[in-house]
Design a protein around this motif. Structure first.
Motif, PDB file in Angstrom:
ATOM      1  N   GLY A   1       0.574  -1.620  -0.233  1.00 53.49           N
ATOM      2  CA  GLY A   1      -0.348   0.133   0.187  1.00 53.49           C
ATOM      3  C   GLY A   1       0.649   0.913   0.311  1.00 53.49           C
ATOM      4  N   ILE A   2       1.579   1.240  -0.802  1.00 54.30           N
ATOM      5  CA  ILE A   2       2.738   2.479  -1.116  1.00 54.30           C
ATOM      6  C   ILE A   2       2.167   3.303  -1.435  1.00 54.30           C
ATOM      7  N   THR A   3       1.784   4.817  -1.164  1.00 59.14           N
ATOM      8  CA  THR A   3       1.139   5.845  -1.712  1.00 59.14           C
ATOM      9  C   THR A   3       2.997   6.725  -0.988  1.00 59.14           C
TER      10      THR A   3
ATOM     11  N   LYS B   1       0.062  17.940  -5.627  1.00 57.37           N
ATOM     12  CA  LYS B   1      -0.973  17.171  -6.001  1.00 57.37           C
ATOM     13  C   LYS B   1      -1.095  16.045  -6.988  1.00 57.37           C
ATOM     14  N   VAL B   2       0.293  16.083  -7.110  1.00 61.32           N
ATOM     15  CA  VAL B   2       0.396  14.827  -8.416  1.00 61.32           C
ATOM     16  C   VAL B   2       0.952  13.264  -7.509  1.00 61.32           C
ATOM     17  N   ILE B   3      -0.144  12.687  -7.893  1.00 56.97           N
ATOM     18  CA  ILE B   3       0.562  11.223  -7.030  1.00 56.97           C
ATOM     19  C   ILE B   3       0.670  10.677  -7.823  1.00 56.97           C
TER      20      ILE B   3
ATOM     21  N   HIS C   1       0.344   5.422  -6.031  1.00 58.82           N
ATOM     22  CA  HIS C   1      -0.911   5.168  -5.409  1.00 58.82           C
ATOM     23  C   HIS C   1      -0.770   3.827  -4.759  1.00 58.82           C
ATOM     24  N   ARG C   2      -0.620   2.899  -3.877  1.00 54.64           N
ATOM     25  CA  ARG C   2      -1.256   1.893  -3.084  1.00 54.64           C
ATOM     26  C   ARG C   2      -0.948   0.984  -3.869  1.00 54.64           C
ATOM     27  N   VAL C   3       0.720   0.932  -4.078  1.00 60.19           N
ATOM     28  CA  VAL C   3       1.267  -0.124  -4.811  1.00 60.19           C
ATOM     29  C   VAL C   3       1.839  -1.553  -3.749  1.00 60.19           C
ATOM     30  N   ASP C   4       1.874  -2.478  -3.812  1.00 60.57           N
ATOM     31  CA  ASP C   4       2.361  -3.229  -3.195  1.00 60.57           C
ATOM     32  C   ASP C   4       3.339  -4.977  -4.361  1.00 60.57           C
ATOM     33  N   LEU C   5       4.261  -5.060  -3.409  1.00 63.45           N
ATOM     34  CA  LEU C   5       5.132  -5.669  -4.436  1.00 63.45           C
ATOM     35  C   LEU C   5       6.286  -6.086  -3.356  1.00 63.45           C
TER      36      LEU C   5
ATOM     37  N   PRO D   1       7.225   7.573   2.032  1.00 66.10           N
ATOM     38  CA  PRO D   1       6.217   7.784   1.558  1.00 66.10           C
ATOM     39  C   PRO D   1       5.706   8.137   2.717  1.00 66.10           C
ATOM     40  N   ASP D   2       4.674   8.827   1.920  1.00 66.92           N
ATOM     41  CA  ASP D   2       3.433   8.493   2.786  1.00 66.92           C
ATOM     42  C   ASP D   2       2.389   8.069   2.966  1.00 66.92           C
ATOM     43  N   GLU D   3       2.144   6.832   3.013  1.00 63.60           N
ATOM     44  CA  GLU D   3       1.253   5.748   3.517  1.00 63.60           C
ATOM     45  C   GLU D   3       2.110   4.636   2.469  1.00 63.60           C
TER      46      GLU D   3
END
Lengths: 317, 567
Positions: B11-13, B18-20, B23-27, B58-60
C-alpha cells in the motif's frame, strides 16, 4: 641577523593573521560554503578574545590560564558568528554571499564598538608578554614569534592531514563537491556542513586575535583588521584549497604586503608616496595571476569545490 | 518455487503536492531473482524505488524486509538493511578515485586505509567479473566504468538487494551484455536485483519476473517466461481512453519544415540525435512520442537554433508572398544591403533601391508599409542562432519543456515577459511598453489567466497559468512553425483542453505544429501524424488516426537490435 632573513620571518609572522583566516575559509569552502563573513568573523574573534582579556587581564590569574581563556574567548566568539552564518545558509538556505557580506558588515562594526570600550592597558599591555613566549627577549624578528604563531602553523598542517588523509576529511570533501552523492552514500550532510563552517570560523577568529594581541599589539591594531580578512579569502585561491599551502601563501602575501615599507629601508631605493599603494596591491595581483594560471592549466584538483555556493535540499526536484 | 521473500511493499503511496506519484503499490521481491520494473515515463518507477533506497519517504504504506516491518528514512537506513540503489544519474564525486567513492560514507572501525579498500574492491570485482582500477579518478572514466564503480559501491556495503535505475540507457550493446552477465552472477549468488527499464527485449532477456506500473499504480506482476513483447506493451500502455479533442483533416498541407539527416552530440560527446529526417507540413500537428530523454528536447532545440548539429540540414520553406518590410531588427545597414540586391519593391512591383534617400525618408516609407519584399523561399536554419533565425524573418515559436527556465523569467511580470519577444522594438533606446502591456491584458482575458495583475511575477502563478502566458505569447508572434514540448505537463484537465484548442486553432490557420507529448492517448487524439523517437533515432512516423496505442508503445521501446533480429 641577516636583514633579509629578518624580513622573511617578519613577513611570515605577519602572514599568520591570514593563515588562520584562510585555513578557516578553506575548511568552510570544502563543505561547499563560500563564507564572505570571514573578515567580520576574524574581527569578532579578535574582539571576543580581547573582551575576555579585559576581564581577566589584571586579575592576577596564572599566565597559562590567561592565555587559554583568551584563546577560548576568541574561538567561541568567532564560532558564535559562524553558527549564525551556518544557520542562515544551511538550515534556512539563505543566499551565502548576502549572508556572508552582512555578517562582515555587522562583525566589523560591532568589533569597533567593543574595542573602543575596552581598556587598552588591561587587555593588551599585561597579557601581550604571555603570548610572546618563547622568543620575547630577542631583538631581531624572532621576537614576533609566539604561541599563536606556532599554533597557526600547526592548525594549517593538521587541517591538511584531516582533509586529505582521514575518512572525516573524505566525507567533508564529498559534501563540498557533491552533497547529493554524499547524502546518498549515507553521510550526514547537514552535520558536516555545520561542523565545518563553525570550526572554520573558530580558526579564522584566532587570526583576528593574533593580529591584535600578538603581531601588532597596538591600540589601533583593530582598525586595519578587516582588510586582512579579505586578504585571507584571496589567499584561499592562492593556496588552491589546500590548508598547508596557506603557510607558503601567507609568507608570500606577508612579504608582498609589507615590502613597500621594507624596500624603503634598504639603501638606494626610494619609494614615493604614490608607489606605496601600488605595492600594497601586489598580493591581490598575485592572486589574480594564480587564478589565471590554475584556470588555464585546468587541473581538476586545483578548482574550487564543485558545489561551492549552492544550497542543498534533499527532496528538491 | 520455494523462494524466500526478501522485501515486500504494501500500500505504498507517495504524493508530490497534488500529483500522485505512487498509489497503493504492493510489490514483492524474492531472494535470488531479477525483477524488472516496467512502465512508461512518469509512471512512478523511480519514485517507488527511491522510497526503498531512502531518498523519499512514503506518505502511506509499509515496507517489510525479511518479514519484519522497517522504516527507511535515509540512504543510510537503506544501507543498514542491505539495500543499495544505483541511480540513473550516477552519484559519484568526480574528483575522487574509484576507491574513495566506494568507501565514502561507510562507517567502519579502525584506521582509514585506502590500501585495504583497494584490495577489497579488487576482490569484489573478481568475484562478479568486473574490471576496475580502484586508483582511477572518476573524471577519467567512461560511463560504463562509472556504473561499475556504482555497483561495487553498493556491493562493498554488503547489499543483498540491488536496485538499478535504467542501467542500460547509457551503455553500448557490448557493455549491456557484460552488465547482464554480472547481474546473472549476482543472482546465482542469492542477491535480489531490481532493474528499472522500459526496454522490452532487455526485460525478456535478463529478468525472472516483471512488475508493470502504469500511472503510479501497480498493474500486474508476471513471470517473464509467460510474457511476450506485445502482452507487456499492452499492460504498460493500458486500454485506449477516448478523449474528446476535436481534430480536423489538415487543410492543404504543404511542407513547411524539412529536417534532413541531422546528428547532434551532447556536452559529454554522447550522440543524442542520430540521422533524424522528417517533414512537418503547414496545417498539421506532428506529434513526437518517445521515452523521456530519447532526444526530444535536443531535437526541438536544434530546430530553434539552440543545439550545435554535427551534420544535417533544417530547411524552412516559406510561402512565397509579398510582405511589408519592418524594422524589426532595426538595422538600417541591413535594409540598405538588401535594397542594393533588389530585394524590395513597391505595391506595383517596381523595385525600390532607396538611392538618394535620407534615413528619415527610408524610415517613413518602411513604417508606412510601402516597401514590400519577396521572402526567400528556402532557408537553412542550421547553425543559426535564435536571433539570426528571427532576423531572417522565420517566425518560429518554441514553448520549451522548462517553462520558467527557458520560456519565461519567473521574477518578471507578464508584460515584461511579453517583451522578451519585442524588446528590440521601440525608439531611440527606449523599449515600447504599451503594446506588450496590451498583449498581456489580451492574453489574460482571452486565455482566462488568473492573476492579480499584469505585473505579478509569473513565478507566483500556477503551472497552468504560466503555460497559458507562455503559449499565448508565442502564438501572438504569429508563427509559421509552432513547437511545444510537454505543454500540458502538470496542468489540470481544463487548462490542458485550453492548450489543445489553441494548438488546433494554430493548425487550422496553417501553422506547422510540433507537439512533444508523453500521454499516448492525447497524442493519438490530437495529432495528425506521430513521429516516434527512440534513443535519438526515428523508429517510425505513423498516421495518428489509424495507429494503435500498442504499436506506438512498441516503437517507443523497441531497440534496433531486436528489430534486426526480427528482420
Amino acid at each position: 641577523m641577516n636583514i633579509w632573513l629578518n624580513f622573511l620571518i617578519d613577513s611570515l609572522a605577519f602572514g599568520v593573521t591570514f593563515m588562520y583566516g584562510s585555513t578557516g575559509e578553506i575548511i568552510t569552502e570544502k563543505a561547499g560554503h563560500l563564507n564572505l563573513g570571514i573578515p567580520g568573523i576574524m574581527c569578532m574573534g579578535g574582539a571576543g578574545g580581547c573582551l575576555v582579556l579585559n576581564m581577566i587581564g589584571a586579575s592576577g590569574l596564572p599566565g597559562f590560564l590567561i592565555v587559554i581563556l583568551g584563546i577560548l574567548g576568541a574561538v567561541l566568539m568567532a564560532m558564535l558568528c559562524g553558527a549564525i552564518y551556518t544557520f542562515m545558509t544551511v538550515t534556512l538556505r539563505a543566499n551565502q554571499n548576502v549572508t556572508g557580506l552582512a555578517l562582515t558588515t555587522f562583525g566589523v562594526g560591532l568589533m569597533k564598538v567593543i574595542m573602543s570600550k575596552l581598556d587598552y592597558a588591561v587587555y593588551l599591555v599585561g597579557p601581550k608578554a604571555l603570548y610572546r613566549w618563547p622568543f620575547a627577549g630577542q631583538t631581531n624578528a624572532l621576537q614576533y614569534l609566539g604561541i599563536l604563531f606556532f599554533l597557526g602553523i600547526a592548525i594549517a598542517i593538521v587541517a591538511s592531514i584531516v582533509l586529505f588523509r582521514t575518512k572525516k576529511g573524505l566525507h567533508l570533501r564529498a559534501v563540498g563537491e557533491n552533497p547529493g552523492t554524499a547524502d546518498a552514500a549515507g553521510v550526514n550532510v547537514t552535520q558536516y556542513k555545520y561542523a565545518a563552517t563553525i570550526i572554520g570560523s573558530g580558526i579564522a577568529g584566532l587570526g583576528g586575535f593574533y593580529y591584535i594581541i600578538d603581531y601588532m599589539a597596538s591600540q589601533e591594531a583593530y582598525l586595519s583588521l578587516e582588510a586582512f580578512g579579505w586578504l585571507s579569502i584571496a589567499l584561499v585561491i592562492f593556496a588552491l584549497w589546500r590548508p598547508h599551502m596557506t603557510i607558503l601563501g601567507s609568507l608570500v602575501f606577508g612579504f608582498l604586503f609589507s615590502c613597500s615599507s621594507f624596500i624603503a629601508n634598504i639603501e638606494g631605493i626610494n619609494v614615493t608616496m604614490a608607489a606605496k599603494p601600488l605595492m600594497k596591491m601586489l598580493p591581490y595581483a598575485v592572486t589574480i595571476l594564480v587564478l589565471i594560471i590554475s584556470s588555464v592549466r585546468n587541473k581538476r584538483e586545483n578548482q574550487p569545490p564543485m558545489s561551492l555556493g549552492l544550497p542543498y535540499f534533499r527532496e528538491e526536484r | 518455487m520455494d523462494k524466500k521473500i526478501a522485501l515486500s511493499m504494501r500500500g505504498i503511496t507517495k504524493r508530490f503536492g497534488k500529483v500522485i506519484a505512487n498509489h497503493r503499490v504492493d510489490l514483492d521481491v524474492y531472494e535470488g531473482e531479477v525483477l524488472a520494473i516496467l512502465g512508461e515515463n512518469g509512471c512512478g518507477k523511480t519514485t517507488l524505488m527511491n522510497m526503498i533506497a531512502g531518498i523519499y519517504f512514503p506518505d502511506e504504506g509499509k515496507i517489510y524486509k525479511d518479514g519484519e516491518e522497517v522504516v527507511i528514512r535515509s540512504p543510510k537506513d537503506a544501507f543498514e538493511l542491505k539495500i543499495g540503489m544505483i541511480h540513473q544519474h550516477f552519484k559519484l564525486v568526480d574528483l575522487f578515485t574509484a576507491a574513495e567513492n566506494i568507501v565514502l560514507g561507510v562507517e567502519e572501525n579502525g584506521r582509514y586505509n585506502l590500501k585495504d579498500v583497494n584490495s577489497r574492491v579488487s576482490e569484489i570485482a573478481q568475484k562478479y567479473g568486473f574490471h576496475i582500477d580502484p586508483q582511477k579518478k572518476i573524471y577519467d572514466m567512461s560511463v560504463s566504468e562509472k556504473q561499475t564503480v556504482e555497483i561495487i559501491k553498493v556491493l562493498y556495503r554488503g547489499a543483498d538487494i540491488l536496485i538499478l535505475d535504467e542501467p542500460t540507457a547509457v551503455l553500448t550493446p557490448q557493455e549491456i551484455e557484460k552488465l547482464f552477465r554480472v547481474l546473472r552472477r549476482m543472482r546465482e549468488d542469492g542477491k535480489s536485483i531490481i532493474i528499472i527499464t522500459h526496454k522490452l527485449h532487455e526485460v525478456l532477456s535478463v529478468s525472472d519476473r516483471v512488475a508493470i506500473l502504469r500511472k503510479g499504480e501497480h498493474i500486474a506482476t508476471v513471470n517473464t517466461c509467460d510474457a511476450t513483447e506485445s502482452s507487456l506493451t499492452e499492460m504498460m500502455v493500458g486500454q485506449k481512453v477516448s478523449l474528446n479533442i476535436e481534430r480536423n483533416r489538415p487543410w492543404d498541407p504543404v511542407p513547411r519544415l524539412e529536417v534532413k539527416h541531422i546528428n547532434c552530440r551532447d556536452a559529454e560527446g554522447v550522440q543524442v540525435l542520430k540521422d533524424i529526417s522528417f517533414t512537418v507540413n503547414a496545417g498539421e500537428i506532428l506529434g513526437i512520442a518517445g521515452i523521456a530523454g530519447s532526444g526530444q528536447k535536443e531535437l526541438l532545440e536544434a530546430i530553434a537554433g539552440l543545439q550545435h548539429l554535427t551534420s544535417g540540414e533544417i530547411i524552412f520553406n516559406n510561402p512565397k508572398k509579398d510582405k511589408p518590410v519592418t524594422f524589426f531588427h532595426k538595422s538600417m545597414r541591413r535594409v540598405k544591403e538588401l535594397a542594393a540586391q533588389d530585394a524590395f519593391h513597391d505595391q506595383m512591383g517596381n523595385p525600390i533601391s532607396f538611392q538618394g534617400m535620407s534615413r528619415g525618408q527610408i524610415r517613413r516609407q518602411v513604417s508606412e508599409g510601402a516597401v514590400l519584399f519577396r521572402e526567400d523561399e528556402v532557408i537553412d536554419l542550421r547553425h543559426k542562432t535564435p536571433l539570426q533565425i528571427r532576423e531572417l524573418g522565420v517566425r518560429l515559436s518554441f514553448v520549451p519543456e522548462d517553462r520558467l527556465g527557458m520560456g519565461l523569467v519567473g521574477s518578471m511580470g507578464i508584460t515584461d515577459n511579453m517583451m522578451l519577444r519585442s524588446y528590440r522594438k521601440g525608439h531611440a533606446g527606449f523599449v515600447d511598453r504599451k503594446k506588450p502591456k496590451a498583449l498581456a491584458e489580451e492574453i489574460i482575458k482571452e486565455l482566462e489567466v488568473s492573476t492579480p495583475g499584469v505585473n505579478t511575477p509569473v513565478r507566483r502563478l500556477s503551472g497552468g497559468n504560466v503555460q497559458k502566458v507562455l503559449v499565448g505569447r508565442e502564438i501572438a508572434f504569429a508563427p509559421k512553425v509552432f513547437m511545444a514540448a510537454y505543454p500540458v505537463r502538470g496542468l489540470d484537465i481544463n487548462s490542458s483542453y485550453t492548450i489543445y484548442r489553441l494548438l488546433n486553432r494554430q493548425k487550422e490557420s496553417g501553422v506547422a505544429v510540433i507537439f512533444v507529448g508523453e500521454d499516448l492517448d492525447v497524442l493519438l487524439a490530437l495529432c495528425d501524424r506521430i513521429l516516434v523517437i527512440n534513443s535519438g533515432e526515428v523508429t517510425g512516423i505513423v498516421d495518428a488516426r489509424t495507429v494503435t496505442k500498442e504499436e506506438v508503445g512498441l516503437l517507443m521501446t523497441k531497440t534496433n537490435a531486436s528489430e534486426k533480429e526480427e528482420a
